[in-house]
Design a protein around this motif. Structure first.
Motif, PDB file in Angstrom:
ATOM      1  N   GLY A  18       0.806  -1.211   0.000  1.00 58.61           N
ATOM      2  CA  GLY A  18       0.000   0.000   0.000  1.00 58.61           C
ATOM      3  C   GLY A  18       0.840   1.262   0.000  1.00 58.61           C
ATOM      4  O   GLY A  18       1.948   1.294   0.540  1.00 58.61           O
ATOM      5  N   TYR A  19       0.293   2.321  -0.634  1.00 59.69           N
ATOM      6  CA  TYR A  19       0.945   3.631  -0.658  1.00 59.69           C
ATOM      7  C   TYR A  19      -0.082   4.691  -0.308  1.00 59.69           C
ATOM      8  O   TYR A  19      -1.154   4.762  -0.925  1.00 59.69           O
ATOM      9  CB  TYR A  19       1.546   3.915  -2.032  1.00 59.69           C
ATOM     10  CG  TYR A  19       2.068   5.335  -2.188  1.00 59.69           C
ATOM     11  CD1 TYR A  19       3.269   5.725  -1.591  1.00 59.69           C
ATOM     12  CD2 TYR A  19       1.360   6.280  -2.914  1.00 59.69           C
ATOM     13  CE1 TYR A  19       3.743   7.020  -1.729  1.00 59.69           C
ATOM     14  CE2 TYR A  19       1.826   7.577  -3.065  1.00 59.69           C
ATOM     15  CZ  TYR A  19       3.013   7.950  -2.475  1.00 59.69           C
ATOM     16  OH  TYR A  19       3.476   9.239  -2.613  1.00 59.69           O
ATOM     17  N   ALA A  20       0.221   5.516   0.703  1.00 65.16           N
ATOM     18  CA  ALA A  20      -0.674   6.592   1.124  1.00 65.16           C
ATOM     19  C   ALA A  20       0.086   7.907   1.051  1.00 65.16           C
ATOM     20  O   ALA A  20       1.207   8.010   1.564  1.00 65.16           O
ATOM     21  CB  ALA A  20      -1.164   6.343   2.550  1.00 65.16           C
ATOM     22  N   ARG A  21      -0.508   8.893   0.394  1.00 68.49           N
ATOM     23  CA  ARG A  21       0.110  10.220   0.307  1.00 68.49           C
ATOM     24  C   ARG A  21      -0.753  11.216   1.067  1.00 68.49           C
ATOM     25  O   ARG A  21      -1.934  11.390   0.765  1.00 68.49           O
ATOM     26  CB  ARG A  21       0.247  10.655  -1.154  1.00 68.49           C
ATOM     27  CG  ARG A  21       0.879  12.031  -1.321  1.00 68.49           C
ATOM     28  CD  ARG A  21       1.151  12.317  -2.794  1.00 68.49           C
ATOM     29  NE  ARG A  21      -0.061  12.308  -3.598  1.00 68.49           N
ATOM     30  CZ  ARG A  21      -0.863  13.371  -3.753  1.00 68.49           C
ATOM     31  NH1 ARG A  21      -0.595  14.496  -3.123  1.00 68.49           N
ATOM     32  NH2 ARG A  21      -1.922  13.290  -4.514  1.00 68.49           N
ATOM     33  N   VAL A  22      -0.164  11.866   2.047  1.00 73.92           N
ATOM     34  CA  VAL A  22      -0.941  12.752   2.926  1.00 73.92           C
ATOM     35  C   VAL A  22      -0.167  14.037   3.168  1.00 73.92           C
ATOM     36  O   VAL A  22       1.044  14.108   2.994  1.00 73.92           O
ATOM     37  CB  VAL A  22      -1.225  12.069   4.282  1.00 73.92           C
ATOM     38  CG1 VAL A  22      -2.035  10.813   4.103  1.00 73.92           C
ATOM     39  CG2 VAL A  22       0.072  11.754   5.012  1.00 73.92           C
ATOM     40  N   SER A  23      -0.889  15.071   3.578  1.00 72.49           N
ATOM     41  CA  SER A  23      -0.260  16.316   4.005  1.00 72.49           C
ATOM     42  C   SER A  23      -0.374  16.415   5.516  1.00 72.49           C
ATOM     43  O   SER A  23      -1.122  15.665   6.151  1.00 72.49           O
ATOM     44  CB  SER A  23      -0.947  17.518   3.333  1.00 72.49           C
ATOM     45  OG  SER A  23      -2.323  17.543   3.644  1.00 72.49           O
ATOM     46  N   ALA A  24       0.343  17.345   6.081  1.00 74.13           N
ATOM     47  CA  ALA A  24       0.423  17.432   7.537  1.00 74.13           C
ATOM     48  C   ALA A  24      -0.938  17.666   8.179  1.00 74.13           C
ATOM     49  O   ALA A  24      -1.217  17.193   9.280  1.00 74.13           O
ATOM     50  CB  ALA A  24       1.392  18.544   7.934  1.00 74.13           C
ATOM     51  N   ASP A  25      -1.807  18.411   7.499  1.00 74.27           N
ATOM     52  CA  ASP A  25      -3.115  18.726   8.079  1.00 74.27           C
ATOM     53  C   ASP A  25      -4.249  17.952   7.414  1.00 74.27           C
ATOM     54  O   ASP A  25      -5.398  18.384   7.419  1.00 74.27           O
ATOM     55  CB  ASP A  25      -3.397  20.228   7.967  1.00 74.27           C
ATOM     56  CG  ASP A  25      -3.326  20.719   6.531  1.00 74.27           C
ATOM     57  OD1 ASP A  25      -2.885  19.925   5.666  1.00 74.27           O
ATOM     58  OD2 ASP A  25      -3.689  21.886   6.268  1.00 74.27           O
ATOM     59  N   ASP A  26      -3.926  16.801   6.824  1.00 67.99           N
ATOM     60  CA  ASP A  26      -4.933  16.027   6.093  1.00 67.99           C
ATOM     61  C   ASP A  26      -5.536  14.952   6.994  1.00 67.99           C
ATOM     62  O   ASP A  26      -4.865  13.976   7.340  1.00 67.99           O
ATOM     63  CB  ASP A  26      -4.290  15.357   4.870  1.00 67.99           C
ATOM     64  CG  ASP A  26      -5.312  14.705   3.951  1.00 67.99           C
ATOM     65  OD1 ASP A  26      -6.505  14.694   4.310  1.00 67.99           O
ATOM     66  OD2 ASP A  26      -4.917  14.211   2.889  1.00 67.99           O
ATOM     67  N   PRO A  27      -6.800  15.087   7.378  1.00 67.08           N
ATOM     68  CA  PRO A  27      -7.427  14.073   8.226  1.00 67.08           C
ATOM     69  C   PRO A  27      -7.684  12.763   7.506  1.00 67.08           C
ATOM     70  O   PRO A  27      -8.078  11.777   8.113  1.00 67.08           O
ATOM     71  CB  PRO A  27      -8.753  14.747   8.626  1.00 67.08           C
ATOM     72  CG  PRO A  27      -9.063  15.673   7.499  1.00 67.08           C
ATOM     73  CD  PRO A  27      -7.731  16.178   7.019  1.00 67.08           C
ATOM     74  N   PHE A  28      -7.421  12.734   6.167  1.00 69.14           N
ATOM     75  CA  PHE A  28      -7.647  11.523   5.384  1.00 69.14           C
ATOM     76  C   PHE A  28      -6.573  10.470   5.653  1.00 69.14           C
ATOM     77  O   PHE A  28      -6.679   9.340   5.243  1.00 69.14           O
ATOM     78  CB  PHE A  28      -7.658  11.902   3.898  1.00 69.14           C
ATOM     79  CG  PHE A  28      -8.080  10.798   2.976  1.00 69.14           C
ATOM     80  CD1 PHE A  28      -9.246  10.098   3.187  1.00 69.14           C
ATOM     81  CD2 PHE A  28      -7.294  10.460   1.884  1.00 69.14           C
ATOM     82  CE1 PHE A  28      -9.638   9.085   2.332  1.00 69.14           C
ATOM     83  CE2 PHE A  28      -7.667   9.447   1.024  1.00 69.14           C
ATOM     84  CZ  PHE A  28      -8.844   8.770   1.248  1.00 69.14           C
ATOM     85  N   ASN A  29      -5.528  10.881   6.379  1.00 69.99           N
ATOM     86  CA  ASN A  29      -4.379  10.016   6.626  1.00 69.99           C
ATOM     87  C   ASN A  29      -4.785   8.673   7.220  1.00 69.99           C
ATOM     88  O   ASN A  29      -4.531   7.620   6.654  1.00 69.99           O
ATOM     89  CB  ASN A  29      -3.408  10.746   7.554  1.00 69.99           C
ATOM     90  CG  ASN A  29      -2.161   9.918   7.862  1.00 69.99           C
ATOM     91  OD1 ASN A  29      -1.952   8.875   7.260  1.00 69.99           O
ATOM     92  ND2 ASN A  29      -1.366  10.386   8.798  1.00 69.99           N
TER      93      ASN A  29
END
Length: 305
Positions: A18-29
């Motif tokens: 799996g690969y997840a791309r998130v930003s620091a303030d992304d609740p989708f993490n």
């Protein structure tokens, strides 16, 4: 009595990565990781975006490490690619290496016939979009000409400095975006080889893997990415001069780096086809001679162990 060897082993178990791309303030993490885990991914890597940088070191390393039989899994297509064309390029590179791709929220799964059909439809849409843009541009230019107007930018025709500067910046941005769209498919190899190997060697190895680089275009690309602080300046250092007797070692190293799965016997066969003379005489290359040169190449830094 010993049991006979299994001559028809079952295929290896498919590995889901799996690969997840998130930003620091992304609740989708957390949601991404949970969904990937629920889908059966035994290994999940997370890319944490920093500012406006388009570099993705985690994805770059992951795409390089995936091997035959693996399946790269993302929650949504936009977690992997910046554009549809970038997505298709990444998937095409994975398929060449026997790696599948799956998006949990989209009908894309290259391990199934249905998923491949969806991918082909997506590719057709991209080609249609390009054709429509070209046709609209031609129609607009034709209509402007019919009204007695000159096509193009008036500022450029009048050589206004601000117009020239704006166009130059736009072209540079398009050029950099084009590089970043494919960077995962070639930059890891450049980093592996430079500056120990010459630009000619690097281009030869990349093109043996299906690319279409020239030395001038590759050096320009690396220079541009160094200016943007996206790659290390050390890549531009001059490669060391090698004694003439190292030539065969370089040739063998190039073949092995371009296709790491080649056996010693197959490398020897390629050297025979290239009409390279064995270092100890004789008419044909032997695997033992190839092994000696590969060991020397690793010892002297031509290739990594």
């Amino acid at each position: 009595m010993a049991k006979p060897a299994n001559l028809d082993p079952s295929p290896p178990t498919q590995r889901l990565v799996g690969y997840a791309r998130v930003s620091a303030d992304d609740p989708f993490n957390d949601t991404q990781v949970d969904e990937l885990r629920a889908a059966g991914c035994h290994r999940i890597l997370q890319e944490h975006e920093t500012g406006a940088s388009s570099a993705r070191p985690v994805l770059t390393k992951l795409l390089k490490d995936l091997t035959l039989g693996d399946t790269l899994v993302v929650v949504r297509l936009d977690r992997l690619a910046r554009s549809v064309s970038h997505l298709l390029e990444v998937i095409e590179n994975l398929e060449k290496r026997g790696v599948h791709f799956r998006s949990l929220h989209d009908p894309i799964d290259t391990s199934t016939p249905q998923g491949m059909v969806s991918l082909q439809v997506l590719s057709a849409v991209v080609q249609l979009e390009r054709a429509v843009i070209v046709e609209r541009t031609k129609s607009g230019m034709k209509a402007a000409k019919a009204r007695g107007k000159l096509a193009g930018n008036p500022g450029l025709r009048e050589r206004r400095p601000e117009a020239i500067r704006a166009v130059s910046l736009a072209r540079e941005r398009v050029y950099l975006d084009g590089l970043m769209a494919s960077v995962e498919t070639w930059l890891p190899t450049v980093r592996q080889l430079r500056p120990q190997h010459s630009w000619d060697d690097v281009v030869l190895i990349l093109n043996r893997r299906g690319h279409d680089w020239t030395v001038e275009r590759l050096r320009r690309a690396i220079h541009r990415m160094v200016r943007e602080n996206l790659v290390e300046p050390e890549l531009l250092l001059r490669s060391p001069r090698r004694p003439p007797e190292h030539r065969l070692m370089q040739v063998v190293a190039r073949i092995a780096i371009a296709d790491p799965d080649l056996s010693l016997r197959r490398i020897a066969a390629q050297l025979d086809q290239m009409h390279e003379r064995p270092p100890r005489g004789g008419r044909k290359w032997q695997p033992s001679s190839v092994r000696v040169l590969l060991d020397d190449a690793r010892r002297l830094g031509f290739m990594r162990s």
